[in-house]
Design a protein around this motif. Structure first.
Motif, mmCIF file in Angstrom:
data_model
loop_
_atom_site.group_PDB
_atom_site.id
_atom_site.type_symbol
_atom_site.label_atom_id
_atom_site.label_comp_id
_atom_site.label_asym_id
_atom_site.label_seq_id
_atom_site.Cartn_x
_atom_site.Cartn_y
_atom_site.Cartn_z
ATOM 1 N N MET A 295 -28.738 -22.431 1.055
ATOM 2 C CA MET A 295 -28.608 -23.036 2.367
ATOM 3 C C MET A 295 -28.317 -21.926 3.376
ATOM 4 O O MET A 295 -27.373 -21.166 3.213
ATOM 5 C CB MET A 295 -27.462 -24.049 2.350
ATOM 6 N N LYS A 296 -29.162 -21.825 4.387
ATOM 7 C CA LYS A 296 -28.978 -20.828 5.447
ATOM 8 C C LYS A 296 -28.232 -21.491 6.594
ATOM 9 O O LYS A 296 -28.728 -22.433 7.209
ATOM 10 C CB LYS A 296 -30.330 -20.293 5.918
ATOM 11 N N ASN B 200 -19.406 -19.892 -2.502
ATOM 12 C CA ASN B 200 -20.651 -20.493 -2.981
ATOM 13 C C ASN B 200 -21.806 -19.535 -2.685
ATOM 14 O O ASN B 200 -22.111 -19.265 -1.525
ATOM 15 C CB ASN B 200 -20.869 -21.850 -2.303
ATOM 16 N N SER B 201 -22.446 -19.057 -3.730
ATOM 17 C CA SER B 201 -23.529 -18.090 -3.550
ATOM 18 C C SER B 201 -24.803 -18.717 -2.993
ATOM 19 O O SER B 201 -25.739 -18.007 -2.641
ATOM 20 C CB SER B 201 -23.837 -17.390 -4.876
ATOM 21 N N ASP B 202 -24.836 -20.042 -2.888
ATOM 22 C CA ASP B 202 -25.996 -20.722 -2.311
ATOM 23 C C ASP B 202 -25.959 -20.748 -0.783
ATOM 24 O O ASP B 202 -26.890 -21.216 -0.151
ATOM 25 C CB ASP B 202 -26.097 -22.162 -2.828
ATOM 26 N N ILE B 203 -24.868 -20.262 -0.205
ATOM 27 C CA ILE B 203 -24.718 -20.248 1.253
ATOM 28 C C ILE B 203 -25.001 -18.845 1.783
ATOM 29 O O ILE B 203 -24.403 -17.870 1.332
ATOM 30 C CB ILE B 203 -23.292 -20.667 1.682
ATOM 31 N N GLU B 204 -25.942 -18.756 2.736
ATOM 32 C CA GLU B 204 -26.193 -17.517 3.461
ATOM 33 C C GLU B 204 -25.761 -17.766 4.901
ATOM 34 O O GLU B 204 -26.273 -18.667 5.562
ATOM 35 C CB GLU B 204 -27.678 -17.147 3.419
ATOM 36 N N ASN C 176 -23.196 -12.849 6.311
ATOM 37 C CA ASN C 176 -24.133 -12.045 5.530
ATOM 38 C C ASN C 176 -25.031 -11.181 6.411
ATOM 39 O O ASN C 176 -25.468 -10.107 6.005
ATOM 40 C CB ASN C 176 -25.024 -12.933 4.655
ATOM 41 N N ASP D 178 -31.020 -23.873 8.085
ATOM 42 C CA ASP D 178 -30.910 -25.239 7.561
ATOM 43 C C ASP D 178 -29.821 -25.998 8.302
ATOM 44 O O ASP D 178 -29.905 -27.207 8.491
ATOM 45 C CB ASP D 178 -30.579 -25.208 6.061
ATOM 46 N N LYS E 238 -19.470 -29.107 2.128
ATOM 47 C CA LYS E 238 -19.337 -29.372 0.687
ATOM 48 C C LYS E 238 -20.207 -30.556 0.276
ATOM 49 O O LYS E 238 -20.883 -30.503 -0.751
ATOM 50 C CB LYS E 238 -17.877 -29.675 0.322
ATOM 51 N N LEU F 152 -23.839 -29.528 0.184
ATOM 52 C CA LEU F 152 -24.153 -28.689 -0.969
ATOM 53 C C LEU F 152 -24.343 -29.505 -2.243
ATOM 54 O O LEU F 152 -25.071 -29.106 -3.144
ATOM 55 C CB LEU F 152 -23.057 -27.634 -1.179
ATOM 56 N N LYS F 153 -23.683 -30.651 -2.323
ATOM 57 C CA LYS F 153 -23.781 -31.509 -3.503
ATOM 58 C C LYS F 153 -25.122 -32.242 -3.583
ATOM 59 O O LYS F 153 -25.518 -32.683 -4.639
ATOM 60 C CB LYS F 153 -22.639 -32.520 -3.525
#
Length: 137
Positions: free
Chosen positions: A1-2, A26-30, A50, A67, A132, A135-136
């Motif tokens: 997710m950007k 959370n490594s899915d967040i940029e 980042n 996003d 959060k 992300l789920k």
């Protein structure tokens, strides 16, 4: 997710948002820091974003690449934040397909009727809970 975090002046609101987002680990967040000025961008980068960029073109361009866009409510109003938000920026942000999570900070003569008057800390807590949940999905 950007996630694009947009702020002006010294980037204080953006810094607090970024610090809380980073605490999710959370490594899915940029996180992309988008400052209306170089000081705001630099401070948001120090807070842990980042990547970052500054100014009208960067904000217009990145609004379509994110996003999620996070910032004070004023980022969708032309000439707000003491003129730091240009009409082109406001149009790009509000017209973006990104989910916009706007903090109802009433410093720019905007007030959303019907919202409870929360302290900034409470707004950040609510914001992080929304992220959060996203992300789920």
């Amino acid at each position: 997710m950007k996630i694009a975090v947009i702020d002006g002046k010294g980037g204080g609101i953006g810094c607090q948002v970024i610090e809380r987002l980073k605490s999710l680990k959370n490594s899915d967040i940029e996180i992309i820091a988008l400052g209306t000025n170089s000081q705001a961008t630099a401070n948001m980068l120090k807070a842990g974003a980042n990547d970052g960029a500054t100014g009208e073109n960067a904000i217009v361009w990145m609004s379509n690449k994110a996003d999620v866009i996070i910032g004070p409510m004023a980022i969708i109003a032309a000439n707000s934040m003491m003129g730091e938000i240009s009409p082109k920026m406001a149009e790009a942000i509000s017209g973006s397909n990104a989910k916009k999570l706007l903090l109802p900070i009433n410093k720019c003569n905007f007030e959303i009727i019907g919202l409870e008057n929360c302290q900034l800390k409470q707004l950040f807590d609510i914001l992080i809970e929304k992220i959060k949940m996203m992300l789920k999905k």
